[in-house]
Design an enzyme around this catalytic site. Structure first.
Site, PDB file in Angstrom:
ATOM      1  N   CYS A 112       0.819  -1.228   0.000  1.00 52.15           N
ATOM      2  CA  CYS A 112       0.000   0.000   0.000  1.00 52.15           C
ATOM      3  C   CYS A 112       0.846   1.269   0.000  1.00 52.15           C
ATOM      4  O   CYS A 112       0.346   2.349  -0.293  1.00 52.15           O
ATOM      5  CB  CYS A 112      -0.936   0.000   1.204  1.00 52.15           C
ATOM      6  SG  CYS A 112      -2.058  -1.389   1.160  1.00 52.15           S
ATOM      7  N   HIS A 252      -3.536   7.037   3.384  1.00 52.64           N
ATOM      8  CA  HIS A 252      -3.880   5.764   2.741  1.00 52.64           C
ATOM      9  C   HIS A 252      -5.250   5.337   3.247  1.00 52.64           C
ATOM     10  O   HIS A 252      -5.548   5.443   4.438  1.00 52.64           O
ATOM     11  CB  HIS A 252      -2.823   4.716   3.078  1.00 52.64           C
ATOM     12  CG  HIS A 252      -3.222   3.342   2.666  1.00 52.64           C
ATOM     13  ND1 HIS A 252      -3.730   3.065   1.416  1.00 52.64           N
ATOM     14  CD2 HIS A 252      -3.234   2.152   3.343  1.00 52.64           C
ATOM     15  CE1 HIS A 252      -4.018   1.777   1.328  1.00 52.64           C
ATOM     16  NE2 HIS A 252      -3.732   1.208   2.484  1.00 52.64           N
ATOM     17  N   ASN A 282     -10.130  -0.259   0.130  1.00 55.22           N
ATOM     18  CA  ASN A 282      -8.675  -0.094   0.140  1.00 55.22           C
ATOM     19  C   ASN A 282      -8.129  -0.490  -1.237  1.00 55.22           C
ATOM     20  O   ASN A 282      -8.137  -1.666  -1.601  1.00 55.22           O
ATOM     21  CB  ASN A 282      -8.089  -0.992   1.248  1.00 55.22           C
ATOM     22  CG  ASN A 282      -6.575  -0.912   1.344  1.00 55.22           C
ATOM     23  OD1 ASN A 282      -5.921  -0.332   0.479  1.00 55.22           O
ATOM     24  ND2 ASN A 282      -6.022  -1.505   2.389  1.00 55.22           N
TER      25      ASN A 282
HETATM   26  N1  ACO Z   1     -17.818 -10.003   8.668  1.00 58.55           N
HETATM   27  C1  ACO Z   1     -18.198 -10.407   9.880  1.00 58.55           C
HETATM   28  N2  ACO Z   1     -17.337 -10.762  10.863  1.00 58.55           N
HETATM   29  C2  ACO Z   1     -16.022 -10.691  10.578  1.00 58.55           C
HETATM   30  C3  ACO Z   1     -15.552 -10.275   9.321  1.00 58.55           C
HETATM   31  C4  ACO Z   1     -16.518  -9.933   8.349  1.00 58.55           C
HETATM   32  N3  ACO Z   1     -16.159  -9.502   7.111  1.00 58.55           N
HETATM   33  N4  ACO Z   1     -14.201 -10.286   9.337  1.00 58.55           N
HETATM   34  C5  ACO Z   1     -13.827 -10.707  10.548  1.00 58.55           C
HETATM   35  N5  ACO Z   1     -14.938 -10.957  11.307  1.00 58.55           N
HETATM   36  C6  ACO Z   1     -14.995 -11.400  12.682  1.00 58.55           C
HETATM   37  C7  ACO Z   1     -13.733 -12.128  13.105  1.00 58.55           C
HETATM   38  O1  ACO Z   1     -13.767 -13.482  12.714  1.00 58.55           O
HETATM   39  C8  ACO Z   1     -13.773 -11.955  14.611  1.00 58.55           C
HETATM   40  O2  ACO Z   1     -14.671 -12.871  15.128  1.00 58.55           O
HETATM   41  P1  ACO Z   1     -14.356 -13.596  16.527  1.00 58.55           P
HETATM   42  O3  ACO Z   1     -14.312 -12.492  17.554  1.00 58.55           O
HETATM   43  O4  ACO Z   1     -15.515 -14.537  16.696  1.00 58.55           O
HETATM   44  O5  ACO Z   1     -13.031 -14.285  16.362  1.00 58.55           O
HETATM   45  C9  ACO Z   1     -14.391 -10.541  14.781  1.00 58.55           C
HETATM   46  O6  ACO Z   1     -15.064 -10.258  13.541  1.00 58.55           O
HETATM   47  C10 ACO Z   1     -13.380  -9.467  15.046  1.00 58.55           C
HETATM   48  O7  ACO Z   1     -12.284  -9.576  14.135  1.00 58.55           O
HETATM   49  P2  ACO Z   1     -11.044  -8.632  14.186  1.00 58.55           P
HETATM   50  O8  ACO Z   1     -10.046  -9.077  13.168  1.00 58.55           O
HETATM   51  O9  ACO Z   1     -10.581  -8.465  15.605  1.00 58.55           O
HETATM   52  O10 ACO Z   1     -11.709  -7.239  13.690  1.00 58.55           O
HETATM   53  P3  ACO Z   1     -11.069  -5.818  13.650  1.00 58.55           P
HETATM   54  O11 ACO Z   1     -11.912  -4.911  14.429  1.00 58.55           O
HETATM   55  O12 ACO Z   1      -9.587  -5.838  13.933  1.00 58.55           O
HETATM   56  O13 ACO Z   1     -11.255  -5.429  12.114  1.00 58.55           O
HETATM   57  C11 ACO Z   1      -9.898  -5.248  10.119  1.00 58.55           C
HETATM   58  C12 ACO Z   1     -10.607  -6.189  11.104  1.00 58.55           C
HETATM   59  C13 ACO Z   1     -10.964  -4.419   9.448  1.00 58.55           C
HETATM   60  C14 ACO Z   1      -9.173  -6.101   9.117  1.00 58.55           C
HETATM   61  C15 ACO Z   1      -8.909  -4.330  10.877  1.00 58.55           C
HETATM   62  O14 ACO Z   1      -8.119  -5.099  11.745  1.00 58.55           O
HETATM   63  C16 ACO Z   1      -7.978  -3.561   9.956  1.00 58.55           C
HETATM   64  O15 ACO Z   1      -8.384  -2.649   9.259  1.00 58.55           O
HETATM   65  N6  ACO Z   1      -6.670  -3.875   9.983  1.00 58.55           N
HETATM   66  C17 ACO Z   1      -5.619  -3.107   9.269  1.00 58.55           C
HETATM   67  C18 ACO Z   1      -5.681  -3.205   7.777  1.00 58.55           C
HETATM   68  C19 ACO Z   1      -4.542  -2.421   7.191  1.00 58.55           C
HETATM   69  O16 ACO Z   1      -4.287  -1.292   7.527  1.00 58.55           O
HETATM   70  N7  ACO Z   1      -3.762  -3.034   6.329  1.00 58.55           N
HETATM   71  C20 ACO Z   1      -2.574  -2.344   5.816  1.00 58.55           C
HETATM   72  C21 ACO Z   1      -2.714  -1.883   4.444  1.00 58.55           C
HETATM   73  S1  ACO Z   1      -3.204  -3.167   3.338  1.00 58.55           S
HETATM   74  C22 ACO Z   1      -1.811  -3.607   2.389  1.00 58.55           C
HETATM   75  O17 ACO Z   1      -0.697  -3.181   2.572  1.00 58.55           O
HETATM   76  C23 ACO Z   1      -2.033  -4.612   1.330  1.00 58.55           C
END
Ligand code: ACO
Length: 325
Positions: A112, A252, A282
């Site tokens: 990214c 970003h 994203n």
């Molecule tokens: N729908 C429903 N539930 C979901 C989904 C979904 N799409 N995805 C995950 N869940 C569930 C998980 O399984 C978990 O369930 P559990 O508690 O029963 O285990 C729960 O939701 C919480 O999951 P988390 O991963 O803790 O959710 P979080 O609040 O962290 O959000 C996210 C996830 C959106 C991915 C976030 O962590 C994020 O944005 N991370 C950073 C992304 C980023 O910046 N990446 C860098 C750039 S990308 C690149 O370089 C290619």
């Protein structure tokens, strides 16, 4: 020698994938996606549409805005982690598609952060005096490396491209400074495991969808917030600029909660941060140049305005750039 931003452009595929569409594909809900990310829909490249197909029209738009002919371009850098092919570079395909016959062309792989890395490289090339005009592009088709059965990643990403034309000259500085950083010890938190020389393409690899992006979302989130805030501070300090001098921050576009948390860490109002996550999700290396082009074309920032760009991505990689339009 100063570097000006001479023009910007963007190109998004027409096909829209909504949260409602995703509800039919995986166990997710519009409410979860909106609350956790801020994303409502994303654009998806049609079958056979590759990164250079999105990059070329974005580049042509940026050149038209700059009033520069393709033959005048000396350097093309494409930030992408979803290239057309392993080689030749996507930048070479773009060169051929737009007729930039005099350009040197290559890709930069920083996930990214690819656009900010490319901007920093172009800045240094132009300051070196060998080149006068550069095209820096972020172009991605993340839909090609998504496991569409993995709800933890498939809701996040979209396809698109954005471009800027940089011109070296005597005018007022457009790029004030760029700052790029890496931490390879965190490679396993965000990566595509298969298809390279470690896990070579085999039928099993494809069956197990090992070509697809894998992310430890939660730990990535925390590092992203801290790294983006640090990179923002470094750019402001280096230039003796305070947040009140900024017209806008173009971050970003990974997650609205990350943008909110970065704003909070910097003690800034979130309204200073541009966001189009709702519409595009994203788009990795393309997200900042797409957002910048929207800001410019919609008149949200005008000539003379200061804009801070901050990024974070796989690698881990992160960085910032302070520009004056
Ligand atoms: N729908 C429903 N539930 C979901 C989904 C979904 N799409 N995805 C995950 N869940 C569930 C998980 O399984 C978990 O369930 P559990 O508690 O029963 O285990 C729960 O939701 C919480 O999951 P988390 O991963 O803790 O959710 P979080 O609040 O962290 O959000 C996210 C996830 C959106 C991915 C976030 O962590 C994020 O944005 N991370 C950073 C992304 C980023 O910046 N990446 C860098 C750039 S990308 C690149 O370089 C290619």
């Amino acid at each position: 020698m100063n570097i000006q931003i001479a023009g910007t452009g963007r190109h998004l595929p027409e096909d829209v994938l909504t949260n409602a569409d995703l509800e039919k594909m995986v166990a997710t809900s519009n409410q979860w996606i909106v609350e956790r990310t801020g994303i409502h829909e994303r654009r998806i490249a049609g079958k056979g549409v590759c990164a250079s197909d999105l990059a070329a029209p974005a580049a042509q738009q940026a050149l038209a805005a700059a009033g520069i002919k393709p033959e005048e371009v000396d350097l093309i850098i494409v930030g992408t982690s979803t290239p057309d092919m392993y080689f030749p570079s996507t930048a070479c395909f773009v060169q051929a598609k737009i007729g930039a016959v005099n350009a040197v062309a290559f890709d930069v792989l920083a996930a990214c952060s690819g656009f900010i890395y490319g901007l920093s490289m172009a800045e240094n090339f132009l300051k070196g005096g060998k080149f006068k005009t550069a095209l820096v592009i972020g172009a991605e088709v993340y839909s090609s490396i998504i496991n569409w059965e993995d709800r933890t990643t498939c809701v996040l990403f979209g396809d698109g491209a954005g471009a800027v034309v940089l011109r070296a000259g005597e005018g007022t500085p457009g790029i004030l400074s760029t700052h790029i950083f890496s931490d390879g010890t965190k490679a396993g938190d965000l990566y595509t495991p298969g298809g390279g020389s470690v896990n070579r393409f085999t039928p099993e690899l494809v069956t197990m969808k090992k070509y697809a992006l894998t992310m430890k979302g939660n730990s990535t989130f925390k590092v992203a917030v801290k790294s983006m805030a640090d990179a923002a501070r470094i750019a402001l300090e280096k230039n003796g600029v305070s947040a009140s001098d900024l017209k806008m921050v173009v971050p970003h576009q990974a997650n609205q909660r990350i943008i909110s948390a970065v704003a909070k860490q910097l003690g800034l109002d979130e309204s200073l941060f541009y966001s189009n996550l709702e519409r595009y999700g994203n788009t990795a290396a393309a997200s900042i140049p797409i957002a910048l082009d929207e800001v410019v074309r919609e008149g949200k920032a005008v000539k003379g305005d200061l804009i801070l760009m901050v990024t974070f991505g796989g690698g881990f990689t992160w960085g910032s750039a302070l520009i004056r339009l």
